[in-house]
Design a protein around this motif. Structure first.
Motif, PDB file in Angstrom:
ATOM      1  N   LEU A  75       0.676  -1.096  -0.079  1.00 18.73           N
ATOM      2  CA  LEU A  75      -0.048  -0.073   0.152  1.00 18.73           C
ATOM      3  C   LEU A  75       0.979   1.239   0.302  1.00 18.73           C
ATOM      4  O   LEU A  75       0.423   2.245  -0.861  1.00 18.73           O
ATOM      5  N   ILE A  76       1.895   1.356   0.777  1.00 18.71           N
ATOM      6  CA  ILE A  76       2.916   2.371   0.846  1.00 18.71           C
ATOM      7  C   ILE A  76       3.351   2.673  -0.485  1.00 18.71           C
ATOM      8  O   ILE A  76       3.558   3.762  -0.793  1.00 18.71           O
ATOM      9  N   THR A  77       3.982   1.565  -1.298  1.00 19.70           N
ATOM     10  CA  THR A  77       4.405   1.750  -2.605  1.00 19.70           C
ATOM     11  C   THR A  77       3.668   2.389  -3.385  1.00 19.70           C
ATOM     12  O   THR A  77       3.889   2.971  -4.378  1.00 19.70           O
ATOM     13  N   GLY A  78       2.400   1.913  -3.409  1.00 19.80           N
ATOM     14  CA  GLY A  78       1.345   2.225  -4.199  1.00 19.80           C
ATOM     15  C   GLY A  78       0.953   3.866  -4.234  1.00 19.80           C
ATOM     16  O   GLY A  78       0.665   4.636  -5.060  1.00 19.80           O
ATOM     17  N   ILE A  79       0.920   4.213  -2.971  1.00 20.93           N
ATOM     18  CA  ILE A  79       0.721   5.869  -2.655  1.00 20.93           C
ATOM     19  C   ILE A  79       1.751   6.479  -2.975  1.00 20.93           C
ATOM     20  O   ILE A  79       1.667   7.646  -3.571  1.00 20.93           O
ATOM     21  N   LEU A  80       3.003   6.038  -2.506  1.00 19.95           N
ATOM     22  CA  LEU A  80       4.252   6.803  -2.799  1.00 19.95           C
ATOM     23  C   LEU A  80       4.519   6.803  -4.355  1.00 19.95           C
ATOM     24  O   LEU A  80       5.217   7.692  -5.119  1.00 19.95           O
ATOM     25  N   ASN A  81       3.969   5.781  -5.136  1.00 16.16           N
ATOM     26  CA  ASN A  81       4.218   5.898  -6.787  1.00 16.16           C
ATOM     27  C   ASN A  81       3.496   6.949  -7.434  1.00 16.16           C
ATOM     28  O   ASN A  81       3.974   7.310  -8.504  1.00 16.16           O
TER      29      ASN A  81
END
Length: 367
Positions: free
Chosen positions: A237-243
């Motif tokens: 989830l963090i990767t998707g948001i920061l992406n």
């Protein structure tokens, strides 16, 4: 009768460049004020269908409909933050393990440097201590002050953006009437088409970003689960948001993932697996998701997009990078509807002509 003045090309180009310089200067000088307004405008356009449903079909008062829309949006953001904070709490419980594994991992790196570059561990630590002391001495106070200032700005933006969004929804018709008064009556149909296309373009862009975020989160979480990473749901989830933050977002997400992985094992092989997962997901994102989901909606070519993101980042940081694409999409729509600016709209577009050849007519010169 109003007489139209025909200007030569170089005069038009000069006026356009001067206008761009003026707009850029105004934005850079007032970015702290303009950026929250633009962010609120995007969110208001995204919430406009819900506002129309509540106000027009369900007959809610305008104030109440606008408040409900803002509360729905705030609840969505708060829900994501609560889920992340709940997961981060579990990671915090493994702090001692992370600290221990970090020391083991750093020791392995020291040994690797010693074996391959013939630099002793003592010299490595001495160099790191020197760099750390110089960093604290030269920029420690400034960095602390900047961090406190950034937190203050973030809190102010989190307070003022919902208020701006509420006001945009509340005074929607007022702003449209203002724009209608700026143009001639015979151009009202063009203005209406521009506003409708801008609304559709922004909605498609934001929805596409959310869809991209979900796909990247699922792919990353699945990849981390396969390689055996703990907290793969949170890290995905963090990767998707920061992406959503171009260029630097995935780098920050990778660093967080590597740090969280130390809660399980200090083995270097798993770091290579994490790196492989991030590379594969980014290849899928850049070569499949972005062209199919993002570029197909905003119809802006990659060259203009990259320049816009770089300029936006230089002007207003992460917020400017996020706002670059929708602002370029709005400018493209406006340029395509104005005859004198149509070539610039074509330049920004994603049109790919099959073939273009110059047709030169031969002129016979008579003596």
């Amino acid at each position: 009768m109003i007489r139209t003045i025909q200007l030569p090309f170089y005069a038009k180009l000069s006026l356009i460049l001067i206008s761009l310089i003026c707009f850029a200067t105004i934005f850079c000088m007032g970015k702290d004020i303009i950026t929250p307004v633009l962010m609120a405008f995007l969110f208001a356009v995204l919430l406009l269908p819900i506002f129309t449903l509540l106000n027009v079909r369900l007959k809610f008062p305008r104030h109440l409909a606008a408040i409900i829309c803002v509360l729905i949006f705030a609840a969505f953001i708060v829900g994501i933050l609560v889920f992340i904070s709940y997961q981060v709490k579990d990671i915090a419980n493994d702090f001692d393990t992370i600290k221990k594994n970090t020391n083991v991992f750093i020791t392995e790196i020291h040994k690797f440097v010693k074996d391959n570059f013939h630099v002793s561990i003592g010299e490595q630590k001495k160099y790191l201590d020197t760099v750390t002391k110089d960093s604290v001495k030269n920029g420690g106070v400034v960095t602390l002050g900047s961090a406190l200032l950034s937190m203050t700005d973030l809190l102010i933006d989190c307070t003022i953006i919902p208020i701006y969004t509420f006001l945009f929804l509340l005074y929607k018709d007022h702003f449209i009437l203002f724009l209608a008064k700026l143009v001639n009556k015979e151009d009202h149909s063009t203005l209406k088409a521009i506003l409708a296309q801008i609304r559709v373009s922004i909605n498609n862009y934001i929805v596409s970003l959310l869809l991209e975020m979900i796909v990247v989160s699922v792919l990353t979480g699945l990849g981390l689960w396969i390689v055996g990473v703990k907290y793969f749901v949170l890290l995905g989830l963090i990767t998707g948001i920061l992406n959503l933050i171009p260029y630097i977002g995935i780098t920050i997400a990778g660093a967080i993932t590597l740090l969280a992985t130390l809660s399980g094992t200090p083995d270097t092989s798993i770091f290579l697996s994490i790196l492989l997962v991030n590379v594969v997901v980014q290849l899928i994102d850049n070569n499949l998701l972005v062209p199919l989901i993002i570029n197909s909606k905003v119809e802006i070519n990659a060259f203009v997009s990259i320049i816009g993101i770089i300029v936006g980042g230089a002007a207003a940081g992460i917020s400017g990078m996020f706002l670059a694409i929708p602002l370029l999409a709005i400018l493209k729509i406006i340029f395509e509807r104005i005859e004198s600016l149509e070539p610039w709209g074509y330049l920004m577009g994603n049109h790919m002509p099959k073939k273009f050849t110059w047709r030169i007519r031969k002129v016979k010169v008579e003596n």
